[in-house]
Design an enzyme around this catalytic site. Sequence first.
Site, PDB file in Angstrom:
ATOM      1  N   LEU A  46      16.457  35.581  -3.157  1.00 60.41           N
ATOM      2  CA  LEU A  46      16.418  36.844  -3.891  1.00 60.41           C
ATOM      3  C   LEU A  46      15.211  37.638  -3.414  1.00 60.41           C
ATOM      4  O   LEU A  46      14.136  37.066  -3.184  1.00 60.41           O
ATOM      5  CB  LEU A  46      16.299  36.606  -5.397  1.00 60.41           C
ATOM      6  CG  LEU A  46      17.581  36.360  -6.195  1.00 60.41           C
ATOM      7  CD1 LEU A  46      17.227  36.074  -7.655  1.00 60.41           C
ATOM      8  CD2 LEU A  46      18.541  37.532  -6.111  1.00 60.41           C
ATOM      9  N   ASP A  47      15.364  38.951  -3.277  1.00 67.81           N
ATOM     10  CA  ASP A  47      14.232  39.796  -2.912  1.00 67.81           C
ATOM     11  C   ASP A  47      13.120  39.653  -3.953  1.00 67.81           C
ATOM     12  O   ASP A  47      13.393  39.382  -5.131  1.00 67.81           O
ATOM     13  CB  ASP A  47      14.660  41.260  -2.849  1.00 67.81           C
ATOM     14  CG  ASP A  47      15.638  41.539  -1.721  1.00 67.81           C
ATOM     15  OD1 ASP A  47      15.620  40.792  -0.730  1.00 67.81           O
ATOM     16  OD2 ASP A  47      16.420  42.508  -1.839  1.00 67.81           O
ATOM     17  N   PRO A  48      11.856  39.853  -3.551  1.00 63.61           N
ATOM     18  CA  PRO A  48      10.746  39.719  -4.507  1.00 63.61           C
ATOM     19  C   PRO A  48      10.914  40.566  -5.768  1.00 63.61           C
ATOM     20  O   PRO A  48      10.574  40.113  -6.868  1.00 63.61           O
ATOM     21  CB  PRO A  48       9.534  40.171  -3.690  1.00 63.61           C
ATOM     22  CG  PRO A  48       9.892  39.800  -2.287  1.00 63.61           C
ATOM     23  CD  PRO A  48      11.370  40.067  -2.174  1.00 63.61           C
TER      24      PRO A  48
END
Length: 300
Positions: A46-48
């Site tokens: 997942l993106d930050p």
Amino acid sequence: MARGKKGRPVSGWVVVDKPAGVGSTAVVNKVKWAFEAQKAGHAGTLDPDATGVLAVALGEATKTVPYVTDALKCYRFRVAFGAATSTDDAAGEVLARSPLRPADAALEAALAGFRGDILQVPPRVSAVKVEGERAYDLAREGEDFELAARPLWVERLEVTGRPDADHVDLEMVCGKGGYVRSIARDLGQVLGCLGHVAWLRRVWSGPFSVDDAVSLDEIDRLARTDEIDALVKPLELGLSGLPELPATAEGAVRLRHGNPGMVLTSSVDYGDEAWASFQGRAVAVGTYRAGELHPARVFV
């Protein structure tokens, strides 16, 4: 609890509700530390700035990661119209702006082109490798490079809300390798108004739902205590997308030693991938052939 020098042999899944502002690798490292686990990995980055389901595998469950990674996933997200950014989300630098905003009818018509089998170019700031280098590293260094389009299966993409003319809320169910940021970017381009992701949440991934997830705060609270093991889900959940074949007692012994073992089945075809169980526990994953499972991965 007994502690080994290299960690505990704990195996299973920990489903984390990842908060915004922390990377997937940092979450895995936190979980591994909290459980003092020997091994850990995750089933899909997942993106930050994204939130939601991050399924972390511990110990033997890491052998089931590919089956969760390949499963369908569901995302809810908001697209902000009127600006393209360097990262295709709200964290990036604005590269261009547009005063145009799409009507509801135009939006619905455009979404049809993003369903089914599509080709998608990953964001320039992504973990895709280009000649051995991560795209986000090349982008950070100002390198000029191109990313090839990749196939993606989008099972469902629907509008869930239109809070105002500048935004639309969407829900997408897709296969492996989907980039929500690319959907937002490309939708804005098709509509002629530009666009990027304002926020993103993964609500389920294969068998794992955010409703069953635990927060990082809870993991911190229980870290390195006897109570933390209650958060571990069975590794067999990672195999829920494959047929289960009960093994005979003798077959289970043979499978555990890496040899073909006899299983009981009436519905699996020759050559199908499946997993063998004995007394409810996973023994091996492999290929079914004429009454036996030929193991590719064996669980200790």
